[in-house]
Design an enzyme around this catalytic site. Structure first.
Site, PDB file in Angstrom:
ATOM      1  N   CYS A  26       0.825  -1.212   0.000  1.00  0.00           N
ATOM      2  CA  CYS A  26       0.000   0.000   0.000  1.00  0.00           C
ATOM      3  C   CYS A  26       0.856   1.259   0.000  1.00  0.00           C
ATOM      4  O   CYS A  26       0.385   2.329  -0.315  1.00  0.00           O
ATOM      5  CB  CYS A  26      -0.922   0.007   1.205  1.00  0.00           C
ATOM      6  SG  CYS A  26      -0.047  -0.141   2.750  1.00  0.00           S
ATOM      7  N   GLU A  51      -1.678   3.160  13.451  1.00  0.00           N
ATOM      8  CA  GLU A  51      -1.061   2.018  14.144  1.00  0.00           C
ATOM      9  C   GLU A  51       0.336   2.441  14.567  1.00  0.00           C
ATOM     10  O   GLU A  51       0.785   3.527  14.238  1.00  0.00           O
ATOM     11  CB  GLU A  51      -1.010   0.812  13.189  1.00  0.00           C
ATOM     12  CG  GLU A  51      -2.396   0.315  12.784  1.00  0.00           C
ATOM     13  CD  GLU A  51      -2.329  -0.939  11.914  1.00  0.00           C
ATOM     14  OE1 GLU A  51      -1.724  -0.892  10.834  1.00  0.00           O
ATOM     15  OE2 GLU A  51      -2.894  -1.967  12.336  1.00  0.00           O
TER      16      GLU A  51
END
Ligand code: TXE
Length: 481
Positions: free
Chosen positions: A282, A461
């Site tokens: 990604c 995250e």
């Protein structure tokens, strides 16, 4: 045919339905194992096991949890050759990449959060002579972790580690396309002495198992990495239930090259950020914007390196480009290539399926592909392709390239190559990105906030961000009277 089993309540078990799905080796295009086609009942058993394990696990000390997570990290390292081989066979990525990146990072994920939980502190707020406040962080309960096929064990452990470190119990689902290392991981957890029910892994289809995890009323938070469309589906189910959601989704990342950059470094890094993992990361930089005065020389150097990349059997040391993850994904990427041609793209490299000689002749291989001459707002430059396809485009000013870069619905990461620090800071302020890499790519400090904006996701995250996501917060105010 090898079978992969669910890991529920500390046991490796078959799906209750005794139904199985084919698992392919994408480099040879053949089924090589079977995975459980699990159902709602399997998820229910996993959730019950997690619920029963929660009181003891959440009341364990951080030292006890850290010790077990570190033991898991050690076992990953002890078995890294088997894990890397399994990852390469399951995903199609070069074995060398799995050995260098995927598996070591999975071990680091476990050891990082084993240590982080020991050093985590919380806040207190003094109200002069009136009162003292302190912040409590408590585990949420049973949480769901759902991960994709591009970096299977790397992204699976990236979620599970902080969830377990903070005292939650977990129902996890790896991608049905790359389940093998999650299965081997469950054996590692058993050998490490992780108490039964603390982690439960249910294999199967996203729309079945993933959906059941997302909608289960006793699974209080969902941490997801995958496609933006799937993220939307998960949010539709979870949001009305007021579940905590962490969504790491797609990207269409700009790689911006100014004339005052270190050209050789920018070229070499751009080859990696374009085609590592066959472009199935990604964070890949699929839109390469080059300041006009160096466009020609950059293009020549870049294409020379791209055309020298060896494509082939992922198990061969010489292979830099392995196979794409599935036939379906290969077809999807080929469709994007046809659209780019129709949009007037000039094909500078690649563009075709690649058929290696020998045992990989039926694999899902694609040549690294480079286009130029496309408009910044055409679908090739707007939609995430998630394959080895990049576009080159010249620009004339910071303002123009910022408009190009920020024109998509995504906002995950950007790369900026320049020797001008003021320009680097100016660009970082204005780029719609959760991460900006200046003169580098994929340099990762696990303490830093990781994630994107716009349709690249919700939340962050990493480090305390992950520990905070997996805990509920209580502020306690004690009066001095
Ligand atoms: O992701 P999916 P896939 C992007 C990339 C790729 C696209 C699809 O564009 O082409 O996502 O990839 C589970 N409820 N990225 O197929 O479909 C599914 O089983 C609950 C970017 O891997 O989103 C799998 O375990 N779960 C991304 C996980 O979700 C569901 C990395 C991811 O599947 C579900 C990978 C549902 N309704 C792909 N449907 C990144 N940002 O790194 C599926 N799943």
């Amino acid at each position: 045919m090898d079978k992969i089993f669910n890991y529920i309540n500390g046991e490796l078990v078959e799906p209750l339905s005794n139904q199985w799905l084919d698992n392919y080796n994408p480099a040879i295009g053949e089924v090589y194992s079977l995975i459980p086609d699990s159902t709602k009942e399997d998820v229910e058993n996993a959730q019950k096991a997690a619920k029963n394990a929660f009181p003891i696990w959440s009341n364990s000390t951080i030292k006890e949890r850290a010790t077990i997570l570190q033991r898991i990290a050690n076992l990953i390292l002890e078995r890294q050759d088997d894990l890397a081989f399994a990852e390469s066979v399951d995903n199609g990525k070069p074995l060398a990449l799995a050995k260098k990146v995927d598996i070591p990072r999975a071990a680091t994920n476990m050891s990082f959060f084993a240590s982080a939980i020991l050093h985590e502190n919380s806040e207190s707020h003094q109200m002069s002579q009136v009162a003292i406040n302190y912040t409590l962080r408590k585990p949420i309960g049973v949480v769901g972790c759902i991960s994709p096929w591009n970096l299977p064990l790397y992204l699976f452990t990236w979620k599970i580690a902080p969830a377990l470190a903070t005292g939650n119990t977990v129902v996890a689902k790896p991608s049905e396309i790359t389940p093998m290392t999650a299965f081997l991981f469950s054996k590692i957890c058993i050998d490490a002495g992780l108490p039964k029910g603390v982690l439960n892994i249910v294999h199967g289809l996203g729309a079945k198992v993933g959906f059941e995890i997302t909608k289960h009323p006793n699974i209080k938070a969902i941490s997801f990495t995958g496609g933006t469309l799937t993220g939307q589906k998960i949010a539709e189910v979870a949001a009305p239930m007021f579940k905590k959601l962490s969504l790491e989704l797609g990207g269409k990342n700009p790689n911006i090259i100014f004339a005052d950059c270190d050209l050789e470094k920018a070229v070499s890094s751009s080859v990696l950020s374009s085609f590592s993992n066959q472009g199935q990361i990604c964070l890949c930089g699929s839109r390469i914007f080059v300041e006009r005065k160096i466009y020609k020389v950059f293009k020549e150097k870049f294409l020379k390196k791209v055309k020298s990349l060896t494509i082939g059997d992922p198990l061969e040391k010489s292979s830099k480009i392995g196979s794409l993850v599935s036939q379906q994904h290969l077809e999807k990427v080929l469709t994007h290539i046809e659209v780019a041609k129709k949009d007037g793209g000039i094909l500078l490299a690649g563009g075709n399926k690649f058929i290696p000689k020998g045992k990989c002749s039926n694999g899902y291989f694609l040549e690294p592909t480079v286009f130029e001459g496309l408009s910044y707002d055409c679908s090739t430059n707007q939609e995430e392709i998630f394959g080895p396809v990049v576009t080159l485009m010249p620009f004339d000013s910071e303002e123009e390239v910022l408009n190009f870069a920020n024109s998509t619905k995504y906002g995950l990461c950007s790369m900026v190559w320049t020797s001008d620090l003021k320009r680097a800071n100016r660009m970082s302020l204005k780029l719609d990105s959760g991460i900006v890499w200046i003169n580098c790519w994929l340099v990762r400090d696990l303490r830093t906030p990781f994630g994107g904006m716009k349709e690249s996701g919700v939340g962050r995250e990493g480090g305390s961000y992950a520990l905070n996501f997996f805990t509920e917060t209580t502020n306690v105010c004690i009066s001095y009277d």
